[in-house]
Design a protein around this motif. Structure first.
Motif, mmCIF file in Angstrom:
data_model
loop_
_atom_site.group_PDB
_atom_site.id
_atom_site.type_symbol
_atom_site.label_atom_id
_atom_site.label_comp_id
_atom_site.label_asym_id
_atom_site.label_seq_id
_atom_site.Cartn_x
_atom_site.Cartn_y
_atom_site.Cartn_z
ATOM 1 N N PHE A 174 0.842 -1.198 0.000
ATOM 2 C CA PHE A 174 0.000 0.000 0.000
ATOM 3 C C PHE A 174 0.876 1.245 0.000
ATOM 4 O O PHE A 174 2.067 1.174 0.255
ATOM 5 N N THR A 175 0.264 2.387 -0.267
ATOM 6 C CA THR A 175 0.963 3.672 -0.232
ATOM 7 C C THR A 175 0.500 4.438 0.994
ATOM 8 O O THR A 175 -0.694 4.724 1.141
ATOM 9 N N VAL A 190 -4.449 5.467 2.103
ATOM 10 C CA VAL A 190 -5.308 4.353 2.498
ATOM 11 C C VAL A 190 -6.354 4.851 3.500
ATOM 12 O O VAL A 190 -5.995 5.452 4.519
ATOM 13 N N THR A 231 -6.952 -4.433 7.731
ATOM 14 C CA THR A 231 -5.756 -5.134 7.259
ATOM 15 C C THR A 231 -4.762 -5.230 8.415
ATOM 16 O O THR A 231 -4.228 -4.211 8.847
ATOM 17 N N LEU A 241 -1.344 -3.445 8.047
ATOM 18 C CA LEU A 241 -1.447 -1.982 8.097
ATOM 19 C C LEU A 241 -1.792 -1.493 9.494
ATOM 20 O O LEU A 241 -1.315 -0.440 9.922
#
Length: 85
Positions: free
Chosen positions: A46-47, A51, A59, A62
């Protein structure tokens, strides 16, 4: 004239106590936290910063990155008051 200004400047500087790390050290610390978090998000695919919170919460990787980021940022607060003697 120059000697008088120098003496005044040195006298004023000596009136200050211990130098504090302050905002500069805290900013460096915050930047380090963000760099590690960007790498953590990238490792999860992911960036960082793009998000939504619901996705972060859903997640596990994350959520772990986000929790570590919060702990790191909280630790940076100590840099605001740490003496740099």
């Amino acid at each position: 004239m120059f000697a008088r200004k120098t003496i005044v400047l040195l006298t004023v500087l000596m009136m200050f106590g211990i130098a504090q790390a302050g905002p500069l050290a805290a900013g460096i610390c915050y930047a380090g936290c963000a760099s590690v978090t960007v790498a953590c998000f990238a490792a999860a695919g992911f960036t960082f910063g793009t998000v939504p919170g619901a996705v972060i919460a859903a997640t596990p990787a994350l959520a772990a990155c986000n929790t570590a980021f919060g702990i790191c940022e909280a630790a940076c607060v100590a840099a605001l008051v740490a003496p740099t003697v």
